[in-house]
Design a protein around this motif. Structure first.
Motif, PDB file in Angstrom:
ATOM      1  N   ALA A  54       0.826  -1.210   0.000  1.00 33.36           N
ATOM      2  CA  ALA A  54       0.000   0.000   0.000  1.00 33.36           C
ATOM      3  C   ALA A  54       0.859   1.259   0.000  1.00 33.36           C
ATOM      4  N   ILE A  55       1.825   1.321   0.908  1.00 31.00           N
ATOM      5  CA  ILE A  55       2.606   2.544   1.032  1.00 31.00           C
ATOM      6  C   ILE A  55       3.546   2.687  -0.175  1.00 31.00           C
ATOM      7  N   GLY A  56       4.060   1.552  -0.692  1.00 29.33           N
ATOM      8  CA  GLY A  56       4.919   1.587  -1.879  1.00 29.33           C
ATOM      9  C   GLY A  56       4.163   2.108  -3.084  1.00 29.33           C
ATOM     10  N   LEU A  57       2.947   1.597  -3.264  1.00 33.84           N
ATOM     11  CA  LEU A  57       2.127   2.013  -4.407  1.00 33.84           C
ATOM     12  C   LEU A  57       1.736   3.488  -4.286  1.00 33.84           C
ATOM     13  N   HIS A  58       1.359   3.894  -3.070  1.00 36.80           N
ATOM     14  CA  HIS A  58       0.949   5.284  -2.848  1.00 36.80           C
ATOM     15  C   HIS A  58       2.076   6.233  -3.232  1.00 36.80           C
ATOM     16  N   TYR A  59       3.263   5.966  -2.722  1.00 39.01           N
ATOM     17  CA  TYR A  59       4.379   6.873  -3.007  1.00 39.01           C
ATOM     18  C   TYR A  59       4.919   6.697  -4.419  1.00 39.01           C
ATOM     19  N   ALA A  60       4.701   5.513  -5.025  1.00 39.45           N
ATOM     20  CA  ALA A  60       5.089   5.349  -6.428  1.00 39.45           C
ATOM     21  C   ALA A  60       4.307   6.339  -7.286  1.00 39.45           C
ATOM     22  N   ALA A  61       3.019   6.518  -6.953  1.00 43.69           N
ATOM     23  CA  ALA A  61       2.200   7.463  -7.713  1.00 43.69           C
ATOM     24  C   ALA A  61       2.765   8.876  -7.587  1.00 43.69           C
ATOM     25  N   TYR A  62       3.174   9.262  -6.374  1.00 45.13           N
ATOM     26  CA  TYR A  62       3.750  10.594  -6.184  1.00 45.13           C
ATOM     27  C   TYR A  62       5.096  10.710  -6.903  1.00 45.13           C
ATOM     28  N   LEU A  63       5.948   9.681  -6.746  1.00 46.07           N
ATOM     29  CA  LEU A  63       7.282   9.754  -7.349  1.00 46.07           C
ATOM     30  C   LEU A  63       7.197   9.767  -8.872  1.00 46.07           C
ATOM     31  N   SER A  64       6.197   9.072  -9.434  1.00 35.69           N
ATOM     32  CA  SER A  64       6.097   9.059 -10.894  1.00 35.69           C
ATOM     33  C   SER A  64       5.877  10.473 -11.421  1.00 35.69           C
ATOM     34  N   GLU A  65       5.180  11.306 -10.638  1.00 36.63           N
ATOM     35  CA  GLU A  65       4.980  12.694 -11.056  1.00 36.63           C
ATOM     36  C   GLU A  65       6.296  13.473 -10.994  1.00 36.63           C
ATOM     37  N   VAL A  66       7.114  13.148  -9.973  1.00 36.41           N
ATOM     38  CA  VAL A  66       8.421  13.794  -9.866  1.00 36.41           C
ATOM     39  C   VAL A  66       9.284  13.418 -11.073  1.00 36.41           C
ATOM     40  N   TYR A  67       9.316  12.110 -11.398  1.00 38.59           N
ATOM     41  CA  TYR A  67      10.119  11.649 -12.538  1.00 38.59           C
ATOM     42  C   TYR A  67       9.618  12.274 -13.834  1.00 38.59           C
ATOM     43  N   ARG A  68       8.287  12.379 -13.943  1.00 36.93           N
ATOM     44  CA  ARG A  68       7.695  12.920 -15.157  1.00 36.93           C
ATOM     45  C   ARG A  68       8.220  14.337 -15.395  1.00 36.93           C
ATOM     46  N   GLY A  69       8.245  15.126 -14.317  1.00 41.22           N
ATOM     47  CA  GLY A  69       8.792  16.477 -14.426  1.00 41.22           C
ATOM     48  C   GLY A  69      10.254  16.449 -14.838  1.00 41.22           C
ATOM     49  N   GLY A  70      11.014  15.525 -14.226  1.00 40.07           N
ATOM     50  CA  GLY A  70      12.431  15.408 -14.542  1.00 40.07           C
ATOM     51  C   GLY A  70      12.651  15.014 -15.996  1.00 40.07           C
ATOM     52  N   LEU A  71      11.867  14.024 -16.462  1.00 42.03           N
ATOM     53  CA  LEU A  71      12.005  13.553 -17.844  1.00 42.03           C
ATOM     54  C   LEU A  71      11.645  14.656 -18.829  1.00 42.03           C
ATOM     55  N   ASP A  72      10.598  15.401 -18.487  1.00 41.24           N
ATOM     56  CA  ASP A  72      10.169  16.478 -19.391  1.00 41.24           C
ATOM     57  C   ASP A  72      11.217  17.578 -19.503  1.00 41.24           C
ATOM     58  N   SER A  73      12.066  17.687 -18.449  1.00 39.36           N
ATOM     59  CA  SER A  73      13.019  18.795 -18.454  1.00 39.36           C
ATOM     60  C   SER A  73      14.264  18.484 -19.285  1.00 39.36           C
ATOM     61  N   VAL A  74      14.401  17.235 -19.767  1.00 38.46           N
ATOM     62  CA  VAL A  74      15.559  16.908 -20.612  1.00 38.46           C
ATOM     63  C   VAL A  74      15.329  17.507 -22.002  1.00 38.46           C
ATOM     64  N   PRO A  75      16.268  18.318 -22.494  1.00 36.62           N
ATOM     65  CA  PRO A  75      16.037  19.012 -23.768  1.00 36.62           C
ATOM     66  C   PRO A  75      15.807  18.033 -24.925  1.00 36.62           C
ATOM     67  N   LYS A  76      15.009  18.463 -25.870  1.00 34.54           N
ATOM     68  CA  LYS A  76      14.633  17.634 -27.014  1.00 34.54           C
ATOM     69  C   LYS A  76      15.871  17.228 -27.827  1.00 34.54           C
ATOM     70  N   GLY A  77      16.862  18.118 -27.871  1.00 33.32           N
ATOM     71  CA  GLY A  77      18.069  17.847 -28.640  1.00 33.32           C
ATOM     72  C   GLY A  77      18.778  16.577 -28.198  1.00 33.32           C
ATOM     73  N   GLN A  78      18.655  16.225 -26.894  1.00 35.09           N
ATOM     74  CA  GLN A  78      19.283  15.016 -26.387  1.00 35.09           C
ATOM     75  C   GLN A  78      18.692  13.780 -27.048  1.00 35.09           C
ATOM     76  N   TRP A  79      17.368  13.823 -27.235  1.00 37.75           N
ATOM     77  CA  TRP A  79      16.698  12.704 -27.906  1.00 37.75           C
ATOM     78  C   TRP A  79      17.172  12.597 -29.345  1.00 37.75           C
ATOM     79  N   GLU A  80      17.221  13.751 -29.989  1.00 34.99           N
ATOM     80  CA  GLU A  80      17.591  13.753 -31.404  1.00 34.99           C
ATOM     81  C   GLU A  80      19.026  13.271 -31.563  1.00 34.99           C
ATOM     82  N   ALA A  81      19.904  13.695 -30.648  1.00 34.63           N
ATOM     83  CA  ALA A  81      21.292  13.246 -30.710  1.00 34.63           C
ATOM     84  C   ALA A  81      21.367  11.736 -30.555  1.00 34.63           C
ATOM     85  N   ALA A  82      20.596  11.190 -29.578  1.00 38.23           N
ATOM     86  CA  ALA A  82      20.609   9.750 -29.350  1.00 38.23           C
ATOM     87  C   ALA A  82      20.093   9.016 -30.591  1.00 38.23           C
TER      88      ALA A  82
END
Lengths: 221, 222
Positions: free
Chosen positions: B95-123
């Motif tokens: 229960a507690i793992g799942l609850h905080y996974a939902a919160y952390l996924s939002e944190v990661y989402r913000g982090g992933l979104d902040s990676v510049p598009k050029g990095q993807w294109e370079a890869a």
């Protein structure tokens, strides 16, 4: 027992629990907002004593669990001669806890009102109180509203804990029903959905509406 | 003014400190689950499938807007109804793992979104596979902006562990409650629990801020 029969038999208890939860949420919100405003302003005060009191309050309430604070207020405070009825203890604990989180929101929002606004108010020879109430706070409210949306959902979730001191809210009712029927999926599942509906279809739209209303009021829509 | 009893305090302190071990264990295990599962939830929203994204988003919203204590009851009691018996620890960690996974996924989402598009294109231009792109290029850059949020939720999960006491996980709050009902003294156990929480969460929060600053300096992001 089908789910409809279940609702027919226990629906009124679930409904009365929901009403208590909504009432708790409203009362704790009012308390939390009041505490957040006062403590947030105290944090910005030039007076070191006021600042210190606010900081200690915020650190204590953010540094420990809501459940610990609730038990403390309900079981320990009476030893100091302050006996709160369980419903009151419940919403006071939730309001004081979320008020500490809100204080940081208030402080952050006031600090992010552009400097020019402070200077303009000073140039117009406004008293500090007038400057805060008429110029700074209205703009700060607009900045902090999205944060309050999240905080009020946390507050709604926090009210579920008062069931543990036997306040008859939604959580308490479904726990009792589960204790006699053992229909856990139905009881706890229904409560989960009700909390979700309150958060997603009542609190969130209300905060969006409030944001738009504030924007219009400040001529930014 | 009130009768704080020091002899009683010294009597119960060892029990409370032992229970603090369980609290830390619960927070650590729950956080480990949340860190991994949260990443899975964040990545699941980045697949080409719109349906999957929608379902995961809605599930995250649902978990985030319902009380953790209710989720703990749900996981613990619904299993047996269908013949699956979970121990308090297992149910609590899920229960507690799942609850905080939902919160952390939002944190990661913000982090992933902040990676510049050029990095993807370079890869892409270097012909890196998707998994290589994520693990060698994107995730390392998404991590630093996520650290602040991750730290906040580490302290958050620690402060939410008392809720596990409701299904009988013998952590700090549960022990304090037990002492209270054995001795009819609530002042010392509950106050000590509050002090222990403060003594652990304030330095942790400060430590996380230092760690975050250190990572930023290390990566030349000041």
């Amino acid at each position: 027992m089908s789910y409809l029969e279940f609702l027919g038999q226990y629906g009124d208890r679930i409904l009365s629990g929901t009403l208590v939860t909504v009432l708790l949420t409203v009362l704790s919100s009012v308390l939390a907002i009041a505490i957040a405003l006062v403590t947030g302003l105290m944090r910005l005060s030039p007076n070191a004593v006021l600042r210190g009191i606010a900081t200690v309050y915020i650190e204590i309430f953010r540094g420990t669990s809501l459940l610990v604070q609730l038990y403390w207020i309900f079981y320990v405070l009476p030893l100091f001669g302050v006996t709160l009825e369980k419903f009151t203890a419940g919403f006071v604990a939730v309001g004081m806890n979320l008020g500490a989180y809100g204080a940081e929101l208030v402080r952050g929002a006031i600090l992010s009102v552009p400097r020019g606004q402070w200077e303009a108010a000073l140039a117009l020879n406004m008293t500090p109180a007038r400057r805060m109430i008429r110029v700074i706070l209205p703009q700060a409210v607009l900045i902090m509203l999205p944060g309050w949306g999240n905080l009020l959902i946390e507050l709604l979730k926090g009210t579920a804990l008062v069931a543990l001191i036997a306040v008859a809210d939604l959580m308490f009712q479904v726990k009792q029903i589960n204790g006699t029927t053992f229909l856990s999926a139905e009881t706890f599942g229904t409560a989960l959905i009700i909390y979700y509906v309150i958060a997603r279809f009542m609190i969130t739209p209300f905060m969006r509406w409030l944001e738009r209303a504030m924007q219009r009021k400040l001529g930014r829509a | 003014m009130f009768d704080w009893r020091w002899d009683f305090t010294w009597d119960i302190l060892p029990r409370l400190i032992a229970a603090t071990g369980n609290t830390l264990l619960a927070a650590g295990l729950g956080y480990a689950i949340a860190v991994v599962l949260g990443l899975a939830l964040a990545l699941a929203q980045r697949t080409p499938s719109r349906a999957l994204t929608l379902v995961v988003r809605e599930a995250i919203e649902f978990i985030r807007s319902t009380p953790l204590v209710l989720q703990i009851f749900f996981v613990f009691y619904v299993g047996p109804q269908f013949g699956l018996r979970l121990s308090p620890w297992t149910a609590g960690m899920i229960a507690i793992g799942l609850h905080y996974a939902a919160y952390l996924s939002e944190v990661y989402r913000g982090g992933l979104d902040s990676v510049p598009k050029g990095q993807w294109e370079a890869a892409t231009s270097l012909n890196l596979s998707t998994s290589r792109t994520y693990f060698r290029v994107i995730l390392p850059q998404a991590l630093p902006p996520s650290l602040a949020g991750m730290g906040n939720y580490l302290v958050g999960i620690f402060k939410d562990t008392p809720m596990l006491s409701v299904i009988g996980v013998a952590e700090l709050m549960h022990t304090a409650n037990a002492i209270g009902s054995e001795t009819y003294r609530f002042l010392e156990p509950f106050t000590l629990v509050g002090i222990i929480f403060l003594a652990l969460s304030l330095p942790t929060a400060a430590g996380i801020r230092l760690f975050e600053a250190w990572v930023r300096r290390k990566l030349g992001m000041v």
